[in-house]
Design an enzyme around this catalytic site. Structure first.
Site, PDB file in Angstrom:
ATOM      1  N   GLY A  11       3.159   3.514  -3.102  1.00 54.03           N
ATOM      2  CA  GLY A  11       3.418   4.742  -2.193  1.00 54.03           C
ATOM      3  C   GLY A  11       3.201   6.000  -3.189  1.00 54.03           C
ATOM      4  O   GLY A  11       2.525   6.828  -2.920  1.00 54.03           O
ATOM      5  N   ASN A  12       3.801   5.741  -4.431  1.00 61.19           N
ATOM      6  CA  ASN A  12       3.680   7.048  -5.095  1.00 61.19           C
ATOM      7  C   ASN A  12       1.962   7.444  -5.603  1.00 61.19           C
ATOM      8  O   ASN A  12       1.786   8.243  -5.915  1.00 61.19           O
ATOM      9  CB  ASN A  12       4.478   6.939  -6.488  1.00 61.19           C
ATOM     10  CG  ASN A  12       3.912   5.802  -7.438  1.00 61.19           C
ATOM     11  OD1 ASN A  12       3.871   4.456  -6.890  1.00 61.19           O
ATOM     12  ND2 ASN A  12       3.777   6.082  -8.719  1.00 61.19           N
ATOM     13  N   LYS A 120      14.856  -3.034   9.672  1.00 62.25           N
ATOM     14  CA  LYS A 120      14.108  -2.183   8.732  1.00 62.25           C
ATOM     15  C   LYS A 120      14.068  -0.691   9.562  1.00 62.25           C
ATOM     16  O   LYS A 120      13.509  -0.260  10.518  1.00 62.25           O
ATOM     17  CB  LYS A 120      12.799  -2.721   8.692  1.00 62.25           C
ATOM     18  CG  LYS A 120      11.960  -1.807   7.887  1.00 62.25           C
ATOM     19  CD  LYS A 120      11.388  -2.118   6.662  1.00 62.25           C
ATOM     20  CE  LYS A 120      10.377  -1.101   5.731  1.00 62.25           C
ATOM     21  NZ  LYS A 120      10.893  -0.589   4.759  1.00 62.25           N
ATOM     22  N   LYS A 203       3.966  -4.731   2.087  1.00 62.87           N
ATOM     23  CA  LYS A 203       2.493  -4.436   1.657  1.00 62.87           C
ATOM     24  C   LYS A 203       2.359  -5.491   0.371  1.00 62.87           C
ATOM     25  O   LYS A 203       1.563  -6.074   0.118  1.00 62.87           O
ATOM     26  CB  LYS A 203       2.108  -3.058   1.115  1.00 62.87           C
ATOM     27  CG  LYS A 203       2.760  -2.585   0.039  1.00 62.87           C
ATOM     28  CD  LYS A 203       1.860  -2.306  -1.094  1.00 62.87           C
ATOM     29  CE  LYS A 203       2.286  -1.751  -2.408  1.00 62.87           C
ATOM     30  NZ  LYS A 203       3.636  -1.602  -2.685  1.00 62.87           N
ATOM     31  N   LYS A 265       7.828  -7.363  -4.799  1.00 67.57           N
ATOM     32  CA  LYS A 265       6.701  -7.351  -5.943  1.00 67.57           C
ATOM     33  C   LYS A 265       6.878  -8.658  -6.696  1.00 67.57           C
ATOM     34  O   LYS A 265       5.912  -9.352  -6.808  1.00 67.57           O
ATOM     35  CB  LYS A 265       6.989  -6.347  -6.837  1.00 67.57           C
ATOM     36  CG  LYS A 265       6.597  -4.927  -5.990  1.00 67.57           C
ATOM     37  CD  LYS A 265       6.540  -3.723  -7.025  1.00 67.57           C
ATOM     38  CE  LYS A 265       6.856  -2.288  -6.372  1.00 67.57           C
ATOM     39  NZ  LYS A 265       6.207  -2.046  -5.249  1.00 67.57           N
TER      40      LYS A 265
END
Ligand code: ADP
Ligand code: MG
Length: 304
Positions: A11-12, A120, A203, A265
Protein backbone atom coordinates in the site's frame (compact mmCIF):
# COMPACT_ATOMS: atom_id res chain seq x y z
CA UNK A 1 20.44 -13.78 -17.58
CA UNK A 2 17.02 -12.23 -17.18
CA UNK A 3 14.56 -13.93 -14.86
CA UNK A 4 10.79 -13.89 -14.76
CA UNK A 5 9.89 -11.96 -11.61
CA UNK A 6 6.58 -11.14 -9.95
CA UNK A 7 6.64 -7.98 -7.85
CA UNK A 8 3.91 -7.38 -5.28
CA UNK A 9 3.71 -3.71 -4.29
CA UNK A 10 2.36 -2.81 -0.86
CA UNK A 11 0.00 0.00 0.00
CA UNK A 12 2.74 2.50 0.82
CA UNK A 13 4.11 2.16 -2.71
CA UNK A 14 0.70 3.11 -4.09
CA UNK A 15 -0.52 5.83 -1.72
CA UNK A 16 2.41 7.68 -0.18
CA UNK A 17 3.43 7.74 3.46
CA UNK A 18 0.24 9.05 5.14
CA UNK A 19 -2.06 6.59 3.38
CA UNK A 20 -4.68 9.24 2.58
CA UNK A 21 -4.65 8.29 -1.11
CA UNK A 22 -5.15 11.82 -2.46
CA UNK A 23 -4.75 11.66 -6.25
CA UNK A 24 -1.51 13.67 -6.42
CA UNK A 25 0.06 11.57 -3.70
CA UNK A 26 -0.97 8.34 -5.41
CA UNK A 27 0.57 9.53 -8.66
CA UNK A 28 3.80 10.53 -6.93
CA UNK A 29 4.01 7.26 -5.00
CA UNK A 30 3.44 5.18 -8.13
CA UNK A 31 6.03 7.19 -10.09
CA UNK A 32 8.57 6.62 -7.33
CA UNK A 33 7.72 2.89 -7.19
CA UNK A 34 8.09 2.58 -10.96
CA UNK A 35 11.58 4.11 -10.84
CA UNK A 36 12.63 1.00 -8.92
CA UNK A 37 10.64 -1.36 -11.16
CA UNK A 38 12.21 0.20 -14.25
CA UNK A 39 15.66 -0.66 -12.88
CA UNK A 40 14.68 -4.34 -12.91
CA UNK A 41 13.29 -4.16 -16.44
CA UNK A 42 16.51 -2.38 -17.56
CA UNK A 43 18.51 -5.28 -16.09
CA UNK A 44 16.72 -7.57 -18.56
CA UNK A 45 14.17 -9.15 -16.22
CA UNK A 46 10.67 -10.00 -17.33
CA UNK A 47 8.45 -8.24 -14.81
CA UNK A 48 4.84 -8.83 -13.78
CA UNK A 49 3.27 -6.53 -11.19
CA UNK A 50 0.57 -6.83 -8.63
CA UNK A 51 -0.41 -4.33 -5.94
CA UNK A 52 -2.51 -3.64 -2.88
CA UNK A 53 -5.58 -1.37 -2.91
CA UNK A 54 -6.60 -1.00 0.75
CA UNK A 55 -6.79 2.82 1.02
CA UNK A 56 -8.29 3.19 -2.48
CA UNK A 57 -11.04 0.64 -2.00
CA UNK A 58 -11.68 2.06 1.47
CA UNK A 59 -12.25 5.53 -0.03
CA UNK A 60 -14.63 4.19 -2.70
CA UNK A 61 -16.56 2.28 -0.07
CA UNK A 62 -16.88 5.38 2.06
CA UNK A 63 -18.18 7.39 -0.93
CA UNK A 64 -20.80 4.72 -1.51
CA UNK A 65 -21.82 4.77 2.13
CA UNK A 66 -22.03 8.56 2.40
CA UNK A 67 -23.94 8.91 -0.88
CA UNK A 68 -26.26 5.94 -0.29
CA UNK A 69 -29.41 8.13 -0.09
CA UNK A 70 -28.64 9.68 -3.48
CA UNK A 71 -26.84 7.07 -5.61
CA UNK A 72 -27.39 3.31 -5.23
CA UNK A 73 -24.34 1.82 -3.46
CA UNK A 74 -22.37 -0.59 -5.65
CA UNK A 75 -21.00 -3.91 -4.40
CA UNK A 76 -17.50 -4.16 -2.94
CA UNK A 77 -16.28 -6.33 -5.83
CA UNK A 78 -17.16 -3.48 -8.21
CA UNK A 79 -15.10 -1.11 -6.08
CA UNK A 80 -12.20 -3.57 -6.29
CA UNK A 81 -12.44 -3.67 -10.09
CA UNK A 82 -12.46 0.15 -10.18
CA UNK A 83 -9.25 0.33 -8.14
CA UNK A 84 -7.53 -2.19 -10.44
CA UNK A 85 -8.29 0.09 -13.38
CA UNK A 86 -7.24 3.38 -11.78
CA UNK A 87 -4.04 2.05 -10.21
CA UNK A 88 -3.30 0.22 -13.47
CA UNK A 89 -3.55 3.47 -15.42
CA UNK A 90 -1.20 5.24 -13.00
CA UNK A 91 1.34 2.42 -13.42
CA UNK A 92 0.96 2.45 -17.22
CA UNK A 93 1.48 6.22 -17.36
CA UNK A 94 4.51 6.00 -15.09
CA UNK A 95 6.20 3.03 -16.80
CA UNK A 96 5.69 4.10 -20.41
CA UNK A 97 4.87 1.99 -23.47
CA UNK A 98 4.60 -1.80 -23.41
CA UNK A 99 2.52 -2.12 -20.25
CA UNK A 100 -0.94 -3.71 -19.97
CA UNK A 101 -3.35 -3.95 -17.06
CA UNK A 102 -5.60 -6.98 -16.77
CA UNK A 103 -8.79 -6.63 -14.74
CA UNK A 104 -8.38 -9.88 -12.86
CA UNK A 105 -10.78 -12.18 -11.06
CA UNK A 106 -9.74 -14.53 -8.27
CA UNK A 107 -11.78 -17.64 -7.56
CA UNK A 108 -12.86 -18.26 -3.98
CA UNK A 109 -14.92 -21.03 -2.39
CA UNK A 110 -18.49 -20.01 -1.45
CA UNK A 111 -18.11 -22.47 1.46
CA UNK A 112 -15.00 -20.66 2.74
CA UNK A 113 -15.51 -20.34 6.52
CA UNK A 114 -14.91 -16.58 6.24
CA UNK A 115 -18.32 -16.07 4.63
CA UNK A 116 -20.19 -17.55 7.58
CA UNK A 117 -18.22 -15.44 10.06
CA UNK A 118 -16.83 -12.31 8.40
CA UNK A 119 -14.21 -10.59 10.56
CA UNK A 120 -12.30 -8.17 8.32
CA UNK A 121 -13.38 -4.59 9.13
CA UNK A 122 -13.52 -2.19 6.18
CA UNK A 123 -14.47 1.48 5.79
CA UNK A 124 -14.93 3.87 8.66
CA UNK A 125 -17.05 3.85 11.81
CA UNK A 126 -20.74 4.72 11.63
CA UNK A 127 -23.60 5.04 14.13
CA UNK A 128 -25.81 2.07 14.96
CA UNK A 129 -28.75 3.62 13.05
CA UNK A 130 -26.63 3.95 9.92
CA UNK A 131 -25.28 0.43 10.33
CA UNK A 132 -28.82 -0.96 10.59
CA UNK A 133 -29.74 0.75 7.33
CA UNK A 134 -26.81 -0.93 5.52
CA UNK A 135 -27.68 -4.27 7.11
CA UNK A 136 -30.98 -4.08 5.24
CA UNK A 137 -28.91 -4.18 2.02
CA UNK A 138 -27.55 -7.55 3.15
CA UNK A 139 -24.29 -6.30 4.67
CA UNK A 140 -22.78 -7.47 7.95
CA UNK A 141 -21.95 -4.79 10.52
CA UNK A 142 -20.34 -5.21 13.95
CA UNK A 143 -20.11 -3.03 17.02
CA UNK A 144 -16.52 -2.06 17.92
CA UNK A 145 -15.44 0.12 20.82
CA UNK A 146 -15.37 3.22 18.56
CA UNK A 147 -18.66 2.53 16.78
CA UNK A 148 -20.14 0.32 14.07
CA UNK A 149 -18.11 -0.93 11.14
CA UNK A 150 -18.80 -3.15 8.18
CA UNK A 151 -17.07 -6.55 8.21
CA UNK A 152 -16.47 -8.83 5.25
CA UNK A 153 -14.91 -12.21 4.62
CA UNK A 154 -11.26 -12.55 3.60
CA UNK A 155 -11.47 -15.93 1.83
CA UNK A 156 -8.55 -18.02 0.62
CA UNK A 157 -7.67 -17.28 -3.00
CA UNK A 158 -7.96 -20.55 -4.98
CA UNK A 159 -7.12 -19.58 -8.57
CA UNK A 160 -6.22 -16.48 -10.56
CA UNK A 161 -8.84 -16.93 -13.25
CA UNK A 162 -7.38 -14.52 -15.78
CA UNK A 163 -3.78 -15.72 -15.49
CA UNK A 164 -3.97 -17.08 -19.06
CA UNK A 165 -4.51 -13.56 -20.39
CA UNK A 166 -1.53 -12.38 -18.35
CA UNK A 167 0.80 -15.05 -19.78
CA UNK A 168 -0.42 -14.37 -23.33
CA UNK A 169 0.43 -10.67 -22.93
CA UNK A 170 3.79 -11.55 -21.37
CA UNK A 171 4.56 -13.77 -24.36
CA UNK A 172 4.01 -10.69 -26.55
CA UNK A 173 6.56 -8.79 -24.46
CA UNK A 174 4.22 -6.74 -22.29
CA UNK A 175 4.90 -5.88 -18.68
CA UNK A 176 1.59 -6.83 -17.07
CA UNK A 177 -0.23 -5.44 -14.05
CA UNK A 178 -2.68 -8.02 -12.67
CA UNK A 179 -4.62 -9.22 -9.63
CA UNK A 180 -4.56 -5.77 -8.00
CA UNK A 181 -6.02 -5.84 -4.50
CA UNK A 182 -5.79 -9.63 -4.59
CA UNK A 183 -8.14 -9.78 -7.58
CA UNK A 184 -11.90 -9.32 -7.78
CA UNK A 185 -13.35 -12.18 -5.74
CA UNK A 186 -15.75 -14.46 -7.63
CA UNK A 187 -17.46 -17.77 -6.92
CA UNK A 188 -18.56 -20.44 -9.35
CA UNK A 189 -22.33 -20.91 -9.19
CA UNK A 190 -24.26 -24.17 -9.59
CA UNK A 191 -24.85 -23.49 -13.32
CA UNK A 192 -21.11 -22.96 -13.85
CA UNK A 193 -21.28 -19.18 -14.25
CA UNK A 194 -19.16 -16.81 -12.18
CA UNK A 195 -20.50 -14.18 -9.81
CA UNK A 196 -18.70 -11.47 -7.85
CA UNK A 197 -18.82 -11.66 -4.07
CA UNK A 198 -18.34 -8.95 -1.47
CA UNK A 199 -15.06 -9.94 0.14
CA UNK A 200 -11.45 -8.86 0.42
CA UNK A 201 -8.67 -11.13 -0.80
CA UNK A 202 -5.23 -10.80 0.74
CA UNK A 203 -2.96 -9.37 -1.98
CA UNK A 204 0.14 -11.23 -0.79
CA UNK A 205 -1.58 -14.63 -0.94
CA UNK A 206 -3.00 -13.81 -4.38
CA UNK A 207 0.50 -12.71 -5.48
CA UNK A 208 1.88 -16.15 -4.60
CA UNK A 209 -0.79 -17.80 -6.78
CA UNK A 210 -0.22 -15.39 -9.66
CA UNK A 211 3.55 -15.84 -9.44
CA UNK A 212 3.16 -19.59 -9.85
CA UNK A 213 0.53 -19.27 -12.58
CA UNK A 214 2.84 -17.11 -14.73
CA UNK A 215 5.83 -19.37 -13.92
CA UNK A 216 7.84 -16.63 -12.27
CA UNK A 217 11.08 -17.96 -10.77
CA UNK A 218 11.34 -15.09 -8.28
CA UNK A 219 8.61 -13.36 -6.27
CA UNK A 220 9.49 -10.06 -4.60
CA UNK A 221 7.12 -8.65 -1.99
CA UNK A 222 7.95 -4.94 -1.75
CA UNK A 223 6.80 -3.31 1.47
CA UNK A 224 7.93 -0.56 3.89
CA UNK A 225 10.50 -2.56 5.88
CA UNK A 226 13.76 -3.99 4.46
CA UNK A 227 13.37 -7.39 6.17
CA UNK A 228 10.96 -9.62 8.00
CA UNK A 229 12.17 -9.62 11.59
CA UNK A 230 12.37 -11.98 14.54
CA UNK A 231 11.09 -10.38 17.74
CA UNK A 232 9.53 -7.44 15.88
CA UNK A 233 8.29 -4.77 18.29
CA UNK A 234 10.28 -6.32 21.13
CA UNK A 235 13.53 -5.18 22.78
CA UNK A 236 15.84 -7.11 20.44
CA UNK A 237 14.42 -7.32 16.91
CA UNK A 238 16.66 -9.16 14.44
CA UNK A 239 16.39 -8.99 10.65
CA UNK A 240 16.07 -12.25 8.74
CA UNK A 241 18.38 -12.47 5.73
CA UNK A 242 18.76 -15.67 3.70
CA UNK A 243 16.63 -18.41 5.18
CA UNK A 244 15.55 -21.89 4.18
CA UNK A 245 11.93 -22.92 3.84
CA UNK A 246 12.00 -25.25 6.89
CA UNK A 247 13.56 -22.57 9.10
CA UNK A 248 11.01 -19.95 8.02
CA UNK A 249 8.14 -22.40 8.63
CA UNK A 250 9.33 -22.85 12.21
CA UNK A 251 9.46 -19.07 12.84
CA UNK A 252 6.04 -18.57 11.21
CA UNK A 253 4.49 -21.29 13.37
CA UNK A 254 6.06 -19.67 16.45
CA UNK A 255 4.07 -16.49 15.71
CA UNK A 256 6.86 -14.06 14.80
CA UNK A 257 4.89 -12.44 11.98
CA UNK A 258 1.76 -10.42 12.74
CA UNK A 259 -1.50 -11.46 11.08
CA UNK A 260 -2.75 -8.97 8.49
CA UNK A 261 0.70 -7.43 7.84
CA UNK A 262 3.93 -9.49 7.81
CA UNK A 263 2.14 -12.81 8.41
CA UNK A 264 0.54 -13.05 4.94
CA UNK A 265 3.83 -12.03 3.28
CA UNK A 266 5.70 -14.83 5.01
CA UNK A 267 2.85 -17.23 4.23
CA UNK A 268 2.94 -16.16 0.56
CA UNK A 269 6.73 -16.64 0.43
CA UNK A 270 6.36 -20.13 1.94
CA UNK A 271 3.60 -21.08 -0.49
CA UNK A 272 5.47 -19.80 -3.54
CA UNK A 273 8.71 -21.65 -2.78
CA UNK A 274 6.84 -24.79 -1.66
CA UNK A 275 5.01 -24.81 -5.01
CA UNK A 276 8.30 -24.76 -6.91
CA UNK A 277 9.32 -21.08 -7.06
CA UNK A 278 13.10 -20.68 -6.84
CA UNK A 279 13.20 -17.71 -4.47
CA UNK A 280 10.88 -15.39 -2.59
CA UNK A 281 12.11 -12.03 -1.30
CA UNK A 282 10.51 -9.72 1.25
CA UNK A 283 12.11 -6.27 1.26
CA UNK A 284 11.48 -2.54 0.94
CA UNK A 285 10.72 -0.96 -2.41
CA UNK A 286 14.08 0.81 -2.96
CA UNK A 287 15.88 -2.51 -2.47
CA UNK A 288 14.09 -4.52 -5.14
CA UNK A 289 16.75 -4.20 -7.85
CA UNK A 290 19.53 -5.08 -5.37
CA UNK A 291 17.42 -7.94 -4.06
CA UNK A 292 17.38 -9.48 -7.55
CA UNK A 293 21.15 -9.59 -7.87
CA UNK A 294 22.44 -9.63 -4.33
CA UNK A 295 21.78 -10.81 -0.85
CA UNK A 296 19.41 -8.07 0.26
CA UNK A 297 16.17 -8.40 2.21
CA UNK A 298 14.64 -11.61 3.54
CA UNK A 299 15.45 -14.23 0.90
CA UNK A 300 13.60 -17.51 1.10
CA UNK A 301 14.85 -20.59 -0.70
CA UNK A 302 13.85 -24.24 -0.47
CA UNK A 303 17.10 -25.42 1.06
CA UNK A 304 20.35 -23.56 1.56
P1 ADP B 1 1.96 -3.64 2.82
O1 ADP B 1 1.10 -2.44 2.62
O2 ADP B 1 3.26 -3.57 2.10
O3 ADP B 1 1.23 -4.93 2.62
P2 ADP B 1 1.79 -4.10 5.70
O4 ADP B 1 1.61 -2.92 6.59
O5 ADP B 1 0.63 -4.98 5.45
O6 ADP B 1 2.44 -3.56 4.35
O7 ADP B 1 2.98 -5.03 6.28
C1 ADP B 1 4.25 -4.47 6.59
C2 ADP B 1 4.34 -4.17 8.08
O8 ADP B 1 4.37 -5.40 8.83
C3 ADP B 1 5.58 -3.47 8.56
O9 ADP B 1 5.52 -2.07 8.38
C4 ADP B 1 5.60 -3.83 10.06
O10 ADP B 1 5.01 -2.81 10.82
C5 ADP B 1 4.73 -5.06 10.17
N1 ADP B 1 5.32 -6.25 10.79
C6 ADP B 1 4.63 -7.11 11.56
N2 ADP B 1 5.40 -8.12 11.98
C7 ADP B 1 6.64 -7.91 11.44
C8 ADP B 1 7.87 -8.63 11.50
N3 ADP B 1 8.00 -9.76 12.17
N4 ADP B 1 8.94 -8.13 10.81
C9 ADP B 1 8.81 -6.96 10.10
N5 ADP B 1 7.67 -6.25 10.01
C10 ADP B 1 6.58 -6.71 10.67
MG1 MG C 1 -0.48 -5.63 3.76
Amino acid sequence: MGERVLIALGGNAMTGPDGSAAPGEQRAAVEEAMRHVRALVADGHEVTLTHGNGPQVGNLLLKNQLAAEVVPPVPLDWCGAQTQATIGVLIMNALGPGVATVVTRTLVDPADPGFADPVKPIGRYFTEAEARRFEKLGQTWRRFSRGWRRVVASPEPLEILDAGVVTALMAEGFTVVAAGGGGVPVVRQADGSLAGVEAVIDKDLAAALLARAVRATVMIIATDVPHAMIGYGGPDPRPIGRISLPELRVLHAAGHFAGGSMGPKVEAAIRFVTAGGARAVITSLPEIAHAMSGNVGTQVEKGL
